[in-house]
Design a protein around this motif. Structure first.
Motif, PDB file in Angstrom:
ATOM      1  N   UNK A  99      33.832  41.711  47.330  1.00  0.00           N
ATOM      2  CA  UNK A  99      34.441  40.392  47.197  1.00  0.00           C
ATOM      3  C   UNK A  99      34.766  40.018  45.751  1.00  0.00           C
ATOM      4  N   UNK A 100      35.710  39.092  45.639  1.00  0.00           N
ATOM      5  CA  UNK A 100      36.107  38.589  44.323  1.00  0.00           C
ATOM      6  C   UNK A 100      34.955  37.835  43.661  1.00  0.00           C
ATOM      7  N   UNK A 101      34.245  37.038  44.468  1.00  0.00           N
ATOM      8  CA  UNK A 101      33.121  36.262  43.950  1.00  0.00           C
ATOM      9  C   UNK A 101      31.909  36.461  44.858  1.00  0.00           C
ATOM     10  N   UNK A 102      30.794  35.887  44.454  1.00  0.00           N
ATOM     11  CA  UNK A 102      29.555  36.125  45.180  1.00  0.00           C
ATOM     12  C   UNK A 102      29.372  35.173  46.363  1.00  0.00           C
ATOM     13  N   UNK A 103      28.637  35.665  47.360  1.00  0.00           N
ATOM     14  CA  UNK A 103      28.279  34.866  48.526  1.00  0.00           C
ATOM     15  C   UNK A 103      26.753  34.849  48.638  1.00  0.00           C
ATOM     16  N   UNK A 104      26.255  34.078  49.583  1.00  0.00           N
ATOM     17  CA  UNK A 104      24.811  34.002  49.816  1.00  0.00           C
ATOM     18  C   UNK A 104      24.472  34.812  51.071  1.00  0.00           C
ATOM     19  N   UNK A 105      23.961  36.019  50.917  1.00  0.00           N
ATOM     20  CA  UNK A 105      23.682  36.876  52.083  1.00  0.00           C
ATOM     21  C   UNK A 105      22.723  36.231  53.079  1.00  0.00           C
ATOM     22  N   UNK A 106      21.789  35.428  52.585  1.00  0.00           N
ATOM     23  CA  UNK A 106      20.781  34.835  53.455  1.00  0.00           C
ATOM     24  C   UNK A 106      21.380  33.839  54.443  1.00  0.00           C
ATOM     25  N   UNK A 107      22.518  33.273  54.086  1.00  0.00           N
ATOM     26  CA  UNK A 107      23.135  32.253  54.941  1.00  0.00           C
ATOM     27  C   UNK A 107      24.325  32.788  55.745  1.00  0.00           C
ATOM     28  N   UNK A 108      24.530  34.075  55.679  1.00  0.00           N
ATOM     29  CA  UNK A 108      25.642  34.687  56.415  1.00  0.00           C
ATOM     30  C   UNK A 108      25.372  34.648  57.921  1.00  0.00           C
ATOM     31  N   UNK A 109      26.404  34.332  58.676  1.00  0.00           N
ATOM     32  CA  UNK A 109      26.292  34.327  60.136  1.00  0.00           C
ATOM     33  C   UNK A 109      27.463  35.115  60.708  1.00  0.00           C
ATOM     34  N   UNK A 110      27.245  35.706  61.856  1.00  0.00           N
ATOM     35  CA  UNK A 110      28.346  36.412  62.506  1.00  0.00           C
ATOM     36  C   UNK A 110      28.159  36.379  64.018  1.00  0.00           C
ATOM     37  N   UNK A 111      29.282  36.557  64.693  1.00  0.00           N
ATOM     38  CA  UNK A 111      29.282  36.557  66.150  1.00  0.00           C
ATOM     39  C   UNK A 111      30.106  37.744  66.633  1.00  0.00           C
TER      40      UNK A 111
ATOM     41  N   UNK B 190      40.514  37.422  48.477  1.00  0.00           N
ATOM     42  CA  UNK B 190      39.226  37.783  49.065  1.00  0.00           C
ATOM     43  C   UNK B 190      38.536  38.910  48.292  1.00  0.00           C
ATOM     44  N   UNK B 191      39.302  39.906  47.919  1.00  0.00           N
ATOM     45  CA  UNK B 191      38.720  41.114  47.331  1.00  0.00           C
ATOM     46  C   UNK B 191      38.780  41.122  45.805  1.00  0.00           C
ATOM     47  N   UNK B 192      37.829  41.842  45.214  1.00  0.00           N
ATOM     48  CA  UNK B 192      37.830  41.987  43.761  1.00  0.00           C
ATOM     49  C   UNK B 192      39.052  42.778  43.302  1.00  0.00           C
ATOM     50  N   UNK B 193      39.471  43.706  44.128  1.00  0.00           N
ATOM     51  CA  UNK B 193      40.630  44.539  43.817  1.00  0.00           C
ATOM     52  C   UNK B 193      41.923  43.755  44.048  1.00  0.00           C
ATOM     53  N   UNK B 194      42.775  43.715  43.052  1.00  0.00           N
ATOM     54  CA  UNK B 194      44.027  42.963  43.160  1.00  0.00           C
ATOM     55  C   UNK B 194      45.059  43.654  44.053  1.00  0.00           C
ATOM     56  N   UNK B 195      44.837  44.924  44.329  1.00  0.00           N
ATOM     57  CA  UNK B 195      45.806  45.688  45.126  1.00  0.00           C
ATOM     58  C   UNK B 195      45.914  45.118  46.538  1.00  0.00           C
ATOM     59  N   UNK B 196      47.132  44.955  47.010  1.00  0.00           N
ATOM     60  CA  UNK B 196      47.344  44.426  48.364  1.00  0.00           C
ATOM     61  C   UNK B 196      46.946  45.479  49.394  1.00  0.00           C
ATOM     62  N   UNK B 197      46.108  45.083  50.332  1.00  0.00           N
ATOM     63  CA  UNK B 197      45.636  46.002  51.364  1.00  0.00           C
ATOM     64  C   UNK B 197      46.396  45.774  52.668  1.00  0.00           C
TER      65      UNK B 197
END
Length: 216
Positions: free
Chosen positions: A59-71, A93-100
């Motif tokens: 990711x471009x910036x940091x997130x909080x892994x402890x609060x991550x949720x998924x379904x 979204x990504x640290x890499x500027x290249x378009x994916x």
């Protein structure tokens, strides 16, 4: 051949405090997921041909892994990643500027940063079945339900249509009414002139009488 992995199609969206990431892989069972402060790893088998999908995103910036949720849903796997620092939207979204090629914007969840404080966005919340799924997911995350409807506020930009109100300048032809004033003045002036008309006739008669003898 069975060991080969495929990159899944991914869609993402964000809010001031949340980043949504959706892996569009159907019928995934027991996916392998690893979330770190600056990355997300996903691996799962699914799809009509039961291929193995695998992807690591930094990711471009940091997130909080402890609060991550998924379904895990029948048609996709959805993540809600909480930003470590709430505030301005991420540029990407990504640290890499290249378009994916596999990454795109998830417009069903996206909400413009300018609309982030609008609570009246519920009007846009009826956007199909996906909207209902999103609300359900967001309720589980706490308090974010219905916010997506802020996109519904965008039609308000149609208010710019009020610019035709400038057509009121069309009232300028009313100035043409001023043109009607001289005729009014002429009417009164003519009335006065008509009152004096017999005198003018007398004058004309006198001039004619005087002229005749001279001509002879």
């Amino acid at each position: 051949m069975a060991s080969a992995t495929v990159t899944p199609a991914v869609a993402w969206a964000q809010r001031p405090t949340i980043v949504f990431v959706t892996f569009n892989v159907s019928d995934v069972t027991n996916p392998e997921i690893k979330v770190e402060k600056d990355s997300l790893y996903f691996k799962g088998t699914g799809g009509a041909d039961q291929k193995t999908y695998e992807l690591t995103m930094k990711f471009l910036k940091e997130i909080d892994p402890e609060k991550t949720k998924y379904i895990v849903r029948p048609r996709c796997v959805e993540f809600a990643l909480e930003k470590l620092e709430a505030g301005p939207y991420w540029e990407r979204l990504l640290a890499d500027k290249t378009k994916q090629h596999w990454l795109k914007i998830d417009f069903t969840k996206w909400k413009d940063e300018d609309d982030s404080d609008n609570e009246g966005g519920a009007e846009g919340g009826g956007g199909g079945g996906q909207g209902g799924d999103l609300e359900e997911m967001m309720k589980n995350m706490g308090g974010l339900g219905g916010g997506m409807g802020g996109m519904g506020g965008m039609p308000g930009m149609g208010g710019m249509g009020g610019m035709p109100g400038m057509g009121g300048m069309g009232g300028m032809p009313g100035m043409g009414g001023m043109g009607g004033m001289p005729p009014g003045m002429d009417m009164s002036a003519l009335g006065g002139m008509m009152g004096g008309k017999p005198g003018m006739d007398d004058l004309e008669g006198d001039s004619d009488d005087e002229d005749l003898p001279d001509l002879e």
